[in-house]
Structure formats: C-alpha cells, structure tokens
Design an enzyme around this catalytic site. Structure first.
Site, PDB file in Angstrom:
ATOM      1  N   HIS A  41       0.844  -1.191   0.000  1.00 17.13           N
ATOM      2  CA  HIS A  41       0.000   0.000   0.000  1.00 17.13           C
ATOM      3  C   HIS A  41       0.886   1.250   0.000  1.00 17.13           C
ATOM      4  CE1 HIS A  41      -2.377  -3.286   1.642  1.00 17.13           C
ATOM      5  NE2 HIS A  41      -3.464  -2.641   1.249  1.00 17.13           N
ATOM      6  N   GLU A 425     -18.103  -5.027  24.324  1.00 18.82           N
ATOM      7  CA  GLU A 425     -17.195  -6.170  24.459  1.00 18.82           C
ATOM      8  C   GLU A 425     -15.981  -6.051  23.550  1.00 18.82           C
ATOM      9  OE1 GLU A 425     -21.348  -7.582  25.497  1.00 18.82           O
ATOM     10  OE2 GLU A 425     -20.443  -6.439  23.841  1.00 18.82           O
ATOM     11  N   HIS A 487     -28.365 -16.778  24.407  1.00 20.08           N
ATOM     12  CA  HIS A 487     -27.338 -16.558  25.423  1.00 20.08           C
ATOM     13  C   HIS A 487     -26.591 -17.839  25.795  1.00 20.08           C
ATOM     14  CE1 HIS A 487     -29.179 -12.684  25.679  1.00 20.08           C
ATOM     15  NE2 HIS A 487     -28.497 -12.318  26.743  1.00 20.08           N
TER      16      HIS A 487
END
Length: 678
Positions: A41, A425, A487
């Site tokens: 790049h 999270e 869950h």
C-alpha cells in the site's frame, strides 16, 4: 500546491529544501518497497509522510537506542496497511531496522512484514491491520498511562507522563470498534490521547462517498473529544500548532482531522483508489520522483543529508529519555519502595507472596458456581497483585469481577482498579490489549461466553501479539438456563480453542478455579480465557491434586478403584460431575472407569507424551462429555472413542431440564461407555 513546492511552516533550523527531502525520502522508500515486493500500500505513506516526519522529529518523546524505556510516548499506526510509513520512519530515525530490511518488505523472516507486528520490529508498539483495532489499542495505552500516573506519581516527582498518538483512516472510523473505544475515551477524559484522522476520501472500492456521509468532527465532539483541523498535511506549521493545542487540553482526548492526498505527487494515481493497495509501477514511480525533483535514479536511494537531518532531530527528541532518567533517580531516592514496585511491574514480575494468596475451598465454601469461586479468588489475590486491574462489559454483578473496597477507574479516580467498560465487548478486548502492551498492569475483562464472539478479533490479536490478558467468560453453556439459545454458547469453546496461543481454562470445581487463576497469572506469553458456570457445581475435595493437575491440563480425578480401567471418561467444567456419576453407574455393572478432568486441552497437549499416555492409556477406549460442540474432543477420543456433546442450539428452560433433554447426562455417558467396552 505542487509536489515539489517547499512545505509551508518548515522548522526554522532547517531549510525548506532539506525538510522536503527528508519527507520525500519516506515517500520514495514506500514506493520502492511496495514495487519490489509486488504488493502493498504505497498511497497512504506517500500522503502521510509529512505527519510522520513531524511526529518522529519534533513531537514524539522516543529514543531509538532504548526503544522500551518506560515513559516514552507511544505511537500506534491504526492504518496498519500503511506499514511502510512506519518502517521508513523507524529506519530514518535510527531504530535497529536497517535499509536492507526495507528492501525485504513483505518477505519471509524480514523485519518488515506487510502489517506492523509488535515484538517483531523494534519501535512497533502494537500489531495493526484489522482496521479500528489500533484506535482501541491506543485508548488502552492511554488508560494504562493514566492509571500508573495516578498510582505512582508524587508531588515533585513525576515519572509517568507521556502521550499516546494514533493515526486512523476512513476504514478505522467506519468500523464500529473505533466508536466503542472513542466513546469510552471521551467519557474517561483521556487527555493524553491524540489521534489523527487521515481524511483522504478514498477506500479500495473508490470514493468514501459510496458508503459514508458521516460528519466525523461532530461525532467525536459528541463523544467528548476536542476536534481540530489541519487542512493540508504538508503545512508543518499547522501540524505543529494542532499538536500543541491537543497537548494543552488535559481533560479531553483530541482528534486532529487531517486532509491528505493519497498517492501524493503521483501524476496519474494521486487521489485515486489505484494508489491504495497496489504498486504504482516503474513508469509511474519515475514520473512521481520527477515531480518530487528527486535526486536519485536507483530504487531505495536515501540522500545523506536527509538521513542526517532525521537522525539529528530524533537525537534531540531522545534527550527526553535522559531527562526522565534524572527524574527517575530522584524518585528512587525520595520513594524507594514505590520505585521498586514500579520496576517490578514494568518488568512483568509477579510478587513473591502471590503464591500463598490463592484460596483453597472445602465442601461448604466450594459447592458454588465456578463464577462465584472466581469472585472469591479475585478478591483473595487482589491485595497481593495490585497490577491486576479490570472489570466487565456491564456484567460485573454476573461475572463477579469486582474487587471489593477498591475504587472504580474514572476520570476523577484514575487509580481505581474496577473497570466499567460498558456494553462494549469488542472495545473492552482491544483496550485490554493496549493496557497489556503498555506494561505495568495485567488487565482482565468479563462477559458471558456467548459474547466472546463480539470481541473475537481482539482476542485473536492478543494471542498473535502474546499479550497477557485474562478473559472471565461466565454463563458457559446451556447451564445458564432460562435466558435461552441467544445466550447459551454451543460452538464457542471449540472456536476459542482453535485460536493459536490462546489458553482456554474451564475449571470443574472451586479449587480448579483457584488454580486456573494461578495458571493465567503466570502465563505471560499470551491471553487466557477462564470459562465459568452460572449453576452450582459439586466440590471434588482434592485441592492438592487440582493444583498439580490444572497446570498440566488434565489429571485423574477418580480412578478404577484398583483395577486397570476399561474406559476413560473425559470432561471439563460442569460435566466432570456427570462423568463421576457415570463412573458410579458403570461400576455397578462391573465396568471400571477412570475419570479425567480436562480444564485445558492446550496445556494437556503441551505435556510430554509419557504424561499424556499415563492419563490416557493406549488401547483403552475413551468417552468425552461436554455441554458444547464436540469437535474439540475428537483428537483425544481417537477413532474408537465417542463424544457426548451438543450440535444444535439450546432452548429456554431450567438448566436441569436442558441437560436432560439434550442428553448431557450420566445415563448417556454410561451407555456410550458400555457400548465401547462391550
């Protein structure tokens, strides 16, 4: 302005021509390295070269001769694909990265991999590439700096006082992770955090207008950041002024929105997606160097005056290291005990008294959910290991991660040990990575096991980087019951066990929990996941055996009562008691079973073959049981064994019902064992 025009606001001590040459050296090295590698790049390094020059020669407190000194500024290239910007700067600044390694860009065993890798290349602070991770890592660096400063600095004696800088691109700010982390940083008023947004308007597919019309300035202002603008990155005076203004605001992190031109100076590639992720080609490189009035004709030409200029300026920046050493010596004299504690933490050494701090349990205190036992362990060891800091992603009451009596980390109490990461999270995991990389702290973070998916990219990078981070994953199976399949983790244990260098620990009783924490704290070379139950577990009453066995990954909990075992029953966590119940059933039918608790398949796999054969005798059939997907166990049961597991999603019901309905029972384990033996 044209590519060859003198840069506005050049430092008065150097001529504009010398400064331009120094900056263009970064650009040409990037072009040449990508061309030689036939991949990479080039465009972003060409665009950001003035910013890298300004940082490394004028603003960063860093010392190429001592790249790990404690109070250095940290720099994170969140746009990791622009790695040649970092490599070129490190080489020119005088780090142990010779020009030959620049020439070996992206080659086998070179010090210049395609994306920066910490612990691999000197001067690289974190591994970046997955966009947005570096932003959150930088937040973690700033968190650690704030915490250690509040913990160790004393009036007249400041030993922790450094900045964290990062460069983010359009892709970093599109990724949700950067927003989670930026919101947290603004709320915590991390004034030592300074970021640059490389606003070039180009992604791989083309203009950012294809997918994005955000107002980044308004968004970051809403997060509580100071937002500044540099309208041309080639204006070094504007860059300097923005950084000075950022440093002056100690109550807010700063984002400096910096306009750049990807592929700067390339007559046919500037401001196009073509400049992003492929070599310019020999003809275009020649045209671009001509636009720079470049003095060399061969690839990787480094003008001597440019190299001398870089190293003279970085030598001046390194004087900050000497100034800090003087302050450190005064601190050692004034506060010898604090100084010794700071050195211990920064070396990563655990306190000698820690070993005796781990609790043991009895039948009364140990008949608890393993998450509850973990909470007891945390509070037993916390007074002895003060560098253990962390919390939960808004589940501290469920994960039981709170250090009782300790303050909460906040903008007003940065010495606090209890962290509220919020419902973030992914950011929690990536911030923990920055904290661990900074040094001086051991971060831990909790959530439900099923939500490990939300933070998996950060877990993977922690494992790749060898960061010591401890994940407290509770509610580990269908045993959480009524919350139902959304869950209830099924595939998550197997998915985590597939990550190289991640240590997964699923303890079977309270003593195993204590030992799991001991293993995790001593495991300095990577992250650990301690996987815990919501439901109560039986207590096995073997603390000495657990202490020896957990660190070996698997051990015999109950043997065949004086007989050679006919079958081995293997399990982890809550299913060990099911295996023990199956053993009793089998005994009544004359089948002698050995029960092996397997808290860590990774640790067991690392044991000598003699130990593994002792635990799992050759030729004896094996049954594994776990309330999870069975794929983790096929290696261990072999071609003639079987696994009792779950290959479907769970359901909403009391956990006892779920274990019965899904066949995670002693009856089913005993039947499977009987079928193998008969």
């Amino acid at each position: 302005m044209s590519a060859a025009s003198p840069l506005a606001g050049s430092p008065s001590a150097s001529s504009p021509e010398t400064v331009r040459l120094a900056i263009d050296t970064v650009r040409t090295l990037a072009m040449d390295a990508v061309q030689a590698a036939e991949s990479g790049h080039p465009g972003t390094p060409m665009a950001l070269a003035p910013l890298a020059y300004a940082l490394y020669t004028k603003h960063l407190r860093h010392d190429p001769v001592a790249p790990h000194w404690a109070d250095r500024d940290r720099f994170v290239l969140s746009v990791g694909h622009a790695s040649m910007l970092l490599y070129g700067s490190l080489y020119l600044a005088g780090y142990d990265l010779p020009l030959e390694e620049i020439k070996n860009f992206r080659q086998w065993e070179s010090l210049t991999p395609g994306h920066p890798e910490v612990h691999h290349t000197q001067g690289v602070e974190t591994t970046t590439g997955p966009l947005g991770q570096g932003v959150a890592n930088a937040v973690g660096f700033a968190v650690a700096e704030a915490h250690l400063a509040a913990t160790f600095n004393r009036p007249g004696h400041t030993i922790v006082d450094h900045f964290t800088y990062f460069i983010a691109g359009d892709g970093c700010l599109m990724e949700g992770l950067s927003h989670e982390a930026a919101s947290y940083a603004g709320h915590m008023k991390l004034g030592k955090l300074i970021g640059f947004f490389d606003d070039n308007g180009i992604t791989i597919d083309g203009s950012t207008a294809l997918t994005c019309s955000d107002d980044a300035a308004k968004r970051f202002e809403a997060y509580g950041w100071q937002v500044l603008h540099v309208y041309d990155v080639n204006d070094l005076a504007a860059v300097d002024a923005a950084i000075a203004e950022a440093k002056a605001d100690t109550q807010r992190p700063t984002l400096i929105i910096t306009k750049t031109h990807i592929g700067f100076g390339s007559p046919n590639r500037q401001d196009t997606a073509k400049a992003h992720g492929e070599p310019l080609g020999a003809a275009e490189i020649a045209l671009t160097k001509a636009a720079y009035n470049w003095p060399g004709t061969e690839p990787f030409h480094v003008p001597s005056e440019a190299l001398a200029h870089w190293r003279e300026h970085t030598a001046q920046r390194a004087q900050a290291h000497g100034d800090w050493q003087t302050r450190w010596q005064a601190y050692q004299w004034a506060h010898p005990e604090l100084a010794a504690e700071f050195e211990r933490r920064m070396r990563g050494e655990l306190p000698a008294s820690l070993d005796s701090a781990f609790p043991t349990f009895d039948a009364k205190s140990g008949t608890v959910a393993s998450r509850a036992a973990s909470g007891v362990v945390i509070n037993s060891i916390a007074p002895v290991v003060p560098e253990l800091i962390g919390g939960s992603a808004d589940l501290s009451g469920s994960n039981l991660t709170v250090v009782k009596g300790a303050e909460v980390f906040s903008a007003t109490t940065p010495a606090g040990r209890n962290f509220h990461f919020g419902i973030r999270e992914h950011a929690m995991g990536a911030i923990m990575n920055g904290m661990g990389l900074h040094g001086g702290v051991i971060p831990y973070g909790g959530t439900f096991l099923v939500f490990s998916d939300y933070m998996r990219p950060a877990i993977r990078l922690a494992a790749l980087m060898g960061v010591q981070a401890i994940y407290v994953f509770t509610h580990d199976s269908i045993g959480l019951g009524e919350d139902g399949p959304t869950h209830q983790p099924v595939e998550h244990l197997a998915a985590l066990r597939c990550i190289p260098n991640l240590l997964v620990l699923r303890p079977a009783d309270a003593d195993e929990v204590s030992e799991a924490w001991r293993v995790a704290l001593h495991h300095r070379s990577g992250p650990s996941a301690i996987v815990l139950t919501r439901q109560k577990l039986s207590y096995h009453g073997e603390p000495a055996r657990a202490r020896a066995g957990v660190k070996q990954g698997a051990y015999i909990v109950a043997d065949a009562a004086g007989h050679v075992p006919n079958v081995v029953l293997m399990a982890s966590g809550s299913e060990v008691e099911i295996a023990l119940a199956a053993r009793e059933q089998l005994s009544g039918h004359g089948i002698h079973a050995r029960v092996v608790s397997c808290p860590s398949l990774e640790l067991f796999a690392a044991q000598p073959v003699e130990y593994r054969h002792h635990i799992l005798p050759t030729g004896v059939p094996r049954v594994a049981v776990e309330a999870a997907h069975p794929v983790s166990w096929y290696r261990w049961v072999g071609d003639h064994g079987t696994v009792v597991g779950i290959e479907t999603f769970g359901a909403s019901a009391p956990y006892q019902t779920l274990y019965e309905k899904y066949g995670i029972t002693a009856d089913r384990v005993a039947a499977a064992a009987t079928a193998l033996v008969r």
